[in-house]
Design a protein around this motif. Structure first.
Motif, PDB file in Angstrom:
ATOM      1  N   SER A 265      43.340  48.457  37.124  1.00 43.52           N
ATOM      2  CA  SER A 265      43.011  49.586  36.550  1.00 43.52           C
ATOM      3  C   SER A 265      42.379  50.188  37.262  1.00 43.52           C
ATOM      4  O   SER A 265      41.627  49.992  38.090  1.00 43.52           O
ATOM      5  CB  SER A 265      42.614  48.901  35.406  1.00 43.52           C
ATOM      6  OG  SER A 265      42.426  50.522  34.186  1.00 43.52           O
ATOM      7  N   ILE A 266      42.225  51.490  36.919  1.00 46.52           N
ATOM      8  CA  ILE A 266      41.570  52.557  38.208  1.00 46.52           C
ATOM      9  C   ILE A 266      40.574  53.458  37.528  1.00 46.52           C
ATOM     10  O   ILE A 266      40.902  54.011  36.286  1.00 46.52           O
ATOM     11  CB  ILE A 266      42.203  53.451  38.821  1.00 46.52           C
ATOM     12  CG1 ILE A 266      42.148  53.995  40.037  1.00 46.52           C
ATOM     13  CG2 ILE A 266      43.315  54.377  37.322  1.00 46.52           C
ATOM     14  CD1 ILE A 266      42.703  54.459  41.082  1.00 46.52           C
ATOM     15  N   PHE A 290      40.244  37.612  36.447  1.00 44.23           N
ATOM     16  CA  PHE A 290      39.312  38.806  36.828  1.00 44.23           C
ATOM     17  C   PHE A 290      39.444  38.523  38.593  1.00 44.23           C
ATOM     18  O   PHE A 290      38.957  37.387  38.617  1.00 44.23           O
ATOM     19  CB  PHE A 290      37.973  39.556  36.822  1.00 44.23           C
ATOM     20  CG  PHE A 290      37.871  40.693  37.895  1.00 44.23           C
ATOM     21  CD1 PHE A 290      37.587  41.962  38.296  1.00 44.23           C
ATOM     22  CD2 PHE A 290      36.846  39.901  38.407  1.00 44.23           C
ATOM     23  CE1 PHE A 290      37.403  41.796  39.472  1.00 44.23           C
ATOM     24  CE2 PHE A 290      35.698  40.578  40.215  1.00 44.23           C
ATOM     25  CZ  PHE A 290      35.959  42.038  39.398  1.00 44.23           C
ATOM     26  N   LEU A 291      39.838  39.191  40.015  1.00 48.63           N
ATOM     27  CA  LEU A 291      39.775  38.444  40.480  1.00 48.63           C
ATOM     28  C   LEU A 291      39.075  39.581  42.068  1.00 48.63           C
ATOM     29  O   LEU A 291      38.317  39.003  42.457  1.00 48.63           O
ATOM     30  CB  LEU A 291      41.464  39.111  41.490  1.00 48.63           C
ATOM     31  CG  LEU A 291      42.380  38.172  40.714  1.00 48.63           C
ATOM     32  CD1 LEU A 291      43.932  37.940  41.370  1.00 48.63           C
ATOM     33  CD2 LEU A 291      41.777  36.329  40.763  1.00 48.63           C
ATOM     34  N   LYS A 292      39.622  41.147  41.535  1.00 47.09           N
ATOM     35  CA  LYS A 292      38.694  42.080  42.604  1.00 47.09           C
ATOM     36  C   LYS A 292      37.875  42.996  42.951  1.00 47.09           C
ATOM     37  O   LYS A 292      39.310  43.690  41.325  1.00 47.09           O
ATOM     38  CB  LYS A 292      39.376  41.424  43.805  1.00 47.09           C
ATOM     39  CG  LYS A 292      38.544  42.006  45.249  1.00 47.09           C
ATOM     40  CD  LYS A 292      39.072  42.428  46.664  1.00 47.09           C
ATOM     41  CE  LYS A 292      38.484  42.125  47.716  1.00 47.09           C
ATOM     42  NZ  LYS A 292      39.526  42.634  49.284  1.00 47.09           N
ATOM     43  N   LEU A 293      36.939  43.223  42.725  1.00 51.44           N
ATOM     44  CA  LEU A 293      37.133  45.378  42.933  1.00 51.44           C
ATOM     45  C   LEU A 293      37.192  46.118  44.051  1.00 51.44           C
ATOM     46  O   LEU A 293      37.347  45.305  45.491  1.00 51.44           O
ATOM     47  CB  LEU A 293      36.338  45.570  42.479  1.00 51.44           C
ATOM     48  CG  LEU A 293      34.874  45.634  40.980  1.00 51.44           C
ATOM     49  CD1 LEU A 293      33.376  46.144  40.965  1.00 51.44           C
ATOM     50  CD2 LEU A 293      35.974  45.866  40.168  1.00 51.44           C
ATOM     51  N   VAL A 294      38.273  46.845  44.487  1.00 48.71           N
ATOM     52  CA  VAL A 294      38.741  47.703  45.508  1.00 48.71           C
ATOM     53  C   VAL A 294      38.279  49.091  45.543  1.00 48.71           C
ATOM     54  O   VAL A 294      38.768  50.149  44.413  1.00 48.71           O
ATOM     55  CB  VAL A 294      40.087  47.595  45.574  1.00 48.71           C
ATOM     56  CG1 VAL A 294      40.860  47.857  47.191  1.00 48.71           C
ATOM     57  CG2 VAL A 294      41.284  46.225  45.801  1.00 48.71           C
ATOM     58  N   ASN A 306      46.203  39.923  34.400  1.00 44.69           N
ATOM     59  CA  ASN A 306      46.280  40.449  33.424  1.00 44.69           C
ATOM     60  C   ASN A 306      45.826  42.460  32.770  1.00 44.69           C
ATOM     61  O   ASN A 306      44.642  42.678  34.285  1.00 44.69           O
ATOM     62  CB  ASN A 306      47.047  39.798  32.439  1.00 44.69           C
ATOM     63  CG  ASN A 306      45.216  40.211  31.817  1.00 44.69           C
ATOM     64  OD1 ASN A 306      44.834  40.514  31.419  1.00 44.69           O
ATOM     65  ND2 ASN A 306      44.843  38.581  32.026  1.00 44.69           N
ATOM     66  N   TRP A 307      46.108  42.835  33.015  1.00 46.06           N
ATOM     67  CA  TRP A 307      45.561  44.422  33.184  1.00 46.06           C
ATOM     68  C   TRP A 307      44.695  44.158  32.476  1.00 46.06           C
ATOM     69  O   TRP A 307      43.948  45.074  32.372  1.00 46.06           O
ATOM     70  CB  TRP A 307      46.787  45.507  32.749  1.00 46.06           C
ATOM     71  CG  TRP A 307      46.357  47.019  32.696  1.00 46.06           C
ATOM     72  CD1 TRP A 307      46.430  48.106  33.987  1.00 46.06           C
ATOM     73  CD2 TRP A 307      45.996  47.599  31.872  1.00 46.06           C
ATOM     74  NE1 TRP A 307      45.848  48.575  33.030  1.00 46.06           N
ATOM     75  CE2 TRP A 307      45.615  49.282  32.145  1.00 46.06           C
ATOM     76  CE3 TRP A 307      45.529  47.528  30.015  1.00 46.06           C
ATOM     77  CZ2 TRP A 307      44.655  50.234  31.676  1.00 46.06           C
ATOM     78  CZ3 TRP A 307      44.705  48.470  29.437  1.00 46.06           C
ATOM     79  CH2 TRP A 307      44.358  49.336  30.104  1.00 46.06           C
ATOM     80  N   TRP A 308      44.869  43.984  30.574  1.00 43.90           N
ATOM     81  CA  TRP A 308      43.431  43.794  30.264  1.00 43.90           C
ATOM     82  C   TRP A 308      42.118  43.679  30.429  1.00 43.90           C
ATOM     83  O   TRP A 308      41.197  44.248  30.713  1.00 43.90           O
ATOM     84  CB  TRP A 308      43.823  43.384  28.817  1.00 43.90           C
ATOM     85  CG  TRP A 308      42.618  43.334  27.842  1.00 43.90           C
ATOM     86  CD1 TRP A 308      42.506  44.099  26.560  1.00 43.90           C
ATOM     87  CD2 TRP A 308      41.971  42.372  27.337  1.00 43.90           C
ATOM     88  NE1 TRP A 308      41.593  43.656  26.450  1.00 43.90           N
ATOM     89  CE2 TRP A 308      40.784  43.111  26.720  1.00 43.90           C
ATOM     90  CE3 TRP A 308      41.517  41.625  28.556  1.00 43.90           C
ATOM     91  CZ2 TRP A 308      39.666  42.282  26.464  1.00 43.90           C
ATOM     92  CZ3 TRP A 308      39.666  40.822  27.890  1.00 43.90           C
ATOM     93  CH2 TRP A 308      39.179  41.277  27.044  1.00 43.90           C
ATOM     94  N   ALA A 309      42.519  42.526  31.188  1.00 47.66           N
ATOM     95  CA  ALA A 309      41.542  42.288  32.490  1.00 47.66           C
ATOM     96  C   ALA A 309      40.811  43.021  33.080  1.00 47.66           C
ATOM     97  O   ALA A 309      39.531  43.042  33.284  1.00 47.66           O
ATOM     98  CB  ALA A 309      41.561  40.836  32.488  1.00 47.66           C
ATOM     99  N   ALA A 310      41.854  43.626  33.792  1.00 44.00           N
ATOM    100  CA  ALA A 310      41.592  44.910  34.497  1.00 44.00           C
ATOM    101  C   ALA A 310      40.715  45.396  34.113  1.00 44.00           C
ATOM    102  O   ALA A 310      39.673  45.806  34.838  1.00 44.00           O
ATOM    103  CB  ALA A 310      42.912  45.049  35.597  1.00 44.00           C
ATOM    104  N   ASN A 311      41.018  46.079  32.908  1.00 42.81           N
ATOM    105  CA  ASN A 311      40.310  47.256  32.923  1.00 42.81           C
ATOM    106  C   ASN A 311      39.152  46.848  31.938  1.00 42.81           C
ATOM    107  O   ASN A 311      38.431  47.587  31.903  1.00 42.81           O
ATOM    108  CB  ASN A 311      41.311  47.812  31.391  1.00 42.81           C
ATOM    109  CG  ASN A 311      41.019  49.408  31.181  1.00 42.81           C
ATOM    110  OD1 ASN A 311      41.244  49.683  32.003  1.00 42.81           O
ATOM    111  ND2 ASN A 311      40.902  49.417  30.114  1.00 42.81           N
ATOM    112  N   LEU A 456      49.839  49.052  39.751  1.00 42.11           N
ATOM    113  CA  LEU A 456      48.741  49.963  38.861  1.00 42.11           C
ATOM    114  C   LEU A 456      49.243  51.012  38.067  1.00 42.11           C
ATOM    115  O   LEU A 456      49.952  51.546  37.368  1.00 42.11           O
ATOM    116  CB  LEU A 456      47.893  51.112  40.010  1.00 42.11           C
ATOM    117  CG  LEU A 456      46.895  51.759  39.401  1.00 42.11           C
ATOM    118  CD1 LEU A 456      46.248  51.239  39.484  1.00 42.11           C
ATOM    119  CD2 LEU A 456      46.989  53.022  40.334  1.00 42.11           C
ATOM    120  N   LEU A 457      48.182  50.873  36.544  1.00 41.44           N
ATOM    121  CA  LEU A 457      48.588  51.144  35.447  1.00 41.44           C
ATOM    122  C   LEU A 457      47.369  51.809  35.549  1.00 41.44           C
ATOM    123  O   LEU A 457      46.200  51.808  34.962  1.00 41.44           O
ATOM    124  CB  LEU A 457      49.070  50.610  34.440  1.00 41.44           C
ATOM    125  CG  LEU A 457      49.348  51.390  32.826  1.00 41.44           C
ATOM    126  CD1 LEU A 457      50.489  52.578  32.501  1.00 41.44           C
ATOM    127  CD2 LEU A 457      49.450  50.199  32.018  1.00 41.44           C
TER     128      LEU A 457
END
Length: 758
Positions: A265-266, A290-294, A306-311, A456-457
């Motif tokens: 997510s961005i 969660f793995l990393k911030l880019v 998973n996307w929920w975790a990213a957001n 990426l969503l």
């Protein structure tokens, strides 16, 4: 002596070619410039992949040994039905059985360049002055850059002839192959419902001779099918994409799944020249998965399993951006539009007759109109999936400009374009938003950083904040009525930025959104006032454009500038009809001159809708519009119920030429009507401090099923060339509603959305 017959592939490849005589006749005094650039058209061959049992017949068609007809479609399917329309044209000329027809997306190739949209987009005073040579120059530019563009209803007008030729060529070759087996003239053979016959007892299936057919030569003159028996064109054939969309097997960008894939997510900061200042990764680590911030100069993405975790991780990391330059707000946009009228960049773009002596010392009727930016709000937010390795980049995404998207991705990764493979997917709605491709670039950069496939969503909030909406506009209208109620003079002064210029600067020249907005701020162009060209035969009229720097990045949208152009023009026409004391339908009819197609639309919609003359309390309103060869008249019945807009009925009469699939044509018009209704009711947001003041769909006053009454679309029979109908329904709806509300309130509604609120 006649020329030798050409192979099928060569015939289709030369569809866009010009010969030396054509070039020299059309170039005139500009020939030297064009000669310096490159006089001879280049030859391009199909770059289609074929399975062992498939035969590539030409750039638009493959046939396998089982007789499956695989039609290659270069246009992006966004729900408008193009992956049915173009195959239907080809299958009709081929004589195929519709049940055997399938679709495959085209690879990037100059053979699929949309030169028609390129000319609409890139035409300038310079190219128009050059006439045919200017058109040729744009054709060559679009072809050599493989500008595969989808938009503005150009798909069928652009490719209809190419698909007819492709189908006819395949039919001739297959008949030649069958005739060789039967030892008879190929002209005695034909194909119907997928079966080749000699008119007697002998028959063959298409797949039985497909491999042999490619070895034959085409005749110098390619014959098209005659007669109406077993024809597919003009029939309401079922859409090819419907079954998979119903059963859920249709893959959109968010459905792509790759081995070992991650999700991202961005966040991109506020609108404008914003750069990432700081971000706190420590709280994000508490999110499971969660793995990393880019990080990038202008955005930060969270990557997770998973996307929920990213957001969620992004929310906790609380990124902070620094905005360089003044913030964008509704007040600053309004001030920029108002200030444009006193600027020095205004230009008269359309002019007929002489207004000055008419307006001097005369009684002039004047009105002002404002139009807010309209958001896209497609069902599918921006999304892309990327896989990056040392020697290959693969991208799965919906895009209306695949060649430009591939070039941008290659540039961002500093690799050659040949290393990038882009898989174009169907879009879950677009309305022009997928002309931009920033999600694909971002996904590729994130995937390279992670060393794994990444999807990426964008969140819905991000999709609203960084939408590229339609252009806002402010118009000052003036007109002089004659004694008999006719309009003797008409002047439109329109302040508006150009969304199409900004879009082109972004996707073709790599400018950042705020740069494109700033750099186009002093450019006066017809693209910004395209909907203001009058369909009426007035003796004296003019349109002046005043470019404006609103600071709000804008984008390609459904109908583009026609959205505000039709609202302003048709609302003002209704005011003049009322002032002249002439019923609104008759007032329009008397000014149409020789425009019989639009006159028929008007009389048809009046008869179908039970037009009552726009009398007080009727709640009925009219509007018309013409664009890209399509003619439309719309009548609505509207009311205000407790301060809320209610539209009980919409009737549209459309002349779009000879339509390939009337049912899809009606779908396109109905979709446009609802899109226009959304713009009239909401679909826009106020801005403050470079952020939208609201970003939740339910707060945007979008129409729901309960808000939409009966919708009737009448397609007027026509033998004219087919026009794209995806846009024509949208522009006339809002002015028709505004005109209808006047009959029940006595108040003129000159703002869009009609019931603006903060």
């Amino acid at each position: 002596m006649g020329r030798a017959p050409r192979k099928a592939a060569d015939r289709i490849e030369q569809l866009k070619g010009v010969n030396r005589r054509t070039l020299l006749v059309g170039a005139g005094a500009s020939a030297g410039l064009l000669l310096a650039w490159g006089i001879w058209p280049r030859t391009y061959r199909p770059n289609l992949n074929a399975a062992p049992d498939e035969t590539v017949v030409n750039a638009f068609l493959k046939i396998d040994n089982a007789g499956r007809i695989i039609v290659i479609v270069p246009q992006s399917e966004m729900g408008q039905g193009v992956t049915t329309l173009l195959p239907q044209i080809l299958a009709d000329e081929l004589g195929a059985d519709w049940r055997t027809v399938g679709v495959q997306s085209a690879p990037i190739s100059p053979l699929y360049a949309n030169t028609l949209l390129a000319k609409q987009w890139l035409a300038s005073d310079w190219s128009r002055l050059m006439g045919g040579a200017g058109d040729w120059a744009i054709d060559q530019y679009a072809t050599r850059r493989a500008l595969m563009l989808t938009g503005s209803g150009t798909s069928v007008p652009m490719f209809q002839e190419a698909y007819r030729e492709a189908g006819a060529a395949a039919r001739v070759l297959l008949c030649q192959a069958a005739a060789a087996r039967w030892d008879l003239p190929w002209e005695s053979c034909d194909i119907s419902n997928g079966i080749i016959s000699d008119g007697g007892q002998r028959t063959l299936k298409i797949g039985e001779v497909a491999a042999e057919a490619a070895d034959f030569d085409l005749p110098e003159i390619l014959p098209f099918r005659q007669g109406q028996a077993d024809r597919l064109a003009g029939r309401d054939l079922p859409r090819l994409d419907t079954p998979s969309k119903i059963d859920g097997s249709h893959n959109f960008a968010g459905d792509v799944r790759l081995p070992d894939m991650l999700f991202a997510s961005i966040r991109q900061g506020p609108i404008g020249d914003a750069v990432l200042a700081k971000v706190n990764e420590q709280p994000a680590k508490s999110v499971t998965g969660f793995l990393k911030l880019v990080r990038n100069e202008r955005w930060v993405a969270a990557v997770a399993t998973n996307w929920w975790a990213a957001n969620k991780a992004l929310d906790l990391s609380d990124p902070v951006f620094e905005l360089r330059g003044p913030p964008v707000s509704s007040a600053s946009i309004d001030a920029a539009l108002e200030g444009a009228f006193s600027g020095s960049a205004g230009q008269r773009l359309y002019s007929q007759g002489d207004l000055k002596p008419l307006f001097d010392n005369a009684t002039i009727l004047a009105s002002e109109f404002t139009v807010a930016s309209g958001l896209h709000l497609a069902l599918e937010p921006m999304c892309a999936t990327a896989r990056v390795s040392d020697d290959m980049v693969e991208i799965w995404m919906p895009t209306q400009a695949p060649a430009l998207a591939r070039a941008a991705i290659a540039d961002a990764l500093d690799v050659g374009e040949g290393s990038v493979t882009l898989y174009p997917l169907h879009a879950g709605g677009s309305f022009g938003r997928k002309m931009d491709f920033e999600a694909g670039v971002q996904a590729a950069l994130i995937a390279r950083e992670m060393g794994r496939s990444v999807q990426l969503l964008w969140s819905r909030l991000e999709d609203v904040i960084h939408d590229r909406p339609s252009a806002p506009a402010h118009a000052r209208m003036a007109a002089k009525l004659g004694r008999n109620g006719t309009i003797e003079g008409w002047l439109a002064k329109v302040a508006a930025p150009c969304a199409m210029t900004q879009t082109w600067d972004r996707i073709a020249h790599g400018k950042l959104p705020h740069e494109a907005s700033r750099d186009s701020a002093r450019t006066s162009t017809r693209l910004a006032v395209a909907g203001m060209e009058l369909p009426y035969a007035l003796p004296n009229w003019a349109v002046d454009h005043y470019p404006a720097d609103t600071g709000l990045p804008l984008g390609f949208t459904r109908a583009n500038a026609h959205l505000h152009g039709a609202f302003i023009t048709e609302s003002f026409i209704d005011e003049l009809a009322h002032q002249a004391g002439i019923e609104a339908l008759s007032f329009r009819i008397q000014m149409l001159g020789g425009n019989s197609r639009l006159a028929r639309c008007l009389t048809t919609v009046g008869a179908m809708g039970g037009w009552q003359g726009g009398i007080e309390g009727s709640g009925q309103g009219l509007a018309v519009h013409v664009m890209n060869g399509a003619y439309a008249a719309v009548m609505v019945e509207a009311a205000l119920d407790g301060g809320k807009l209610s539209v009980g009925r919409i009737v549209a009469a459309i002349d779009g030429g000879e339509q390939v699939n009337p049912d899809i044509a009606r779908q396109q018009v109905e979709s446009g009507l609802i899109y226009g209704l959304a713009l009239a009711m909401g679909a826009s947001v106020p801005y403050a401090n470079s952020m939208p003041a609201r970003a939740i769909l339910r707060r945007m006053d979008l129409p729901r099923l309960a808000d939409i009454g009966e919708v009737t679309v009448e397609l007027i029979r026509s033998t004219a060339a087919p026009a794209g109908l995806g846009d024509i329904g949208a522009p006339p709806v809002a002015p028709a509603i505004a005109n209808a509300l006047f009959t029940v309130t006595g108040q003129r509604f000159r703002n869009l959305p009609i019931l603006s609120r903060t």
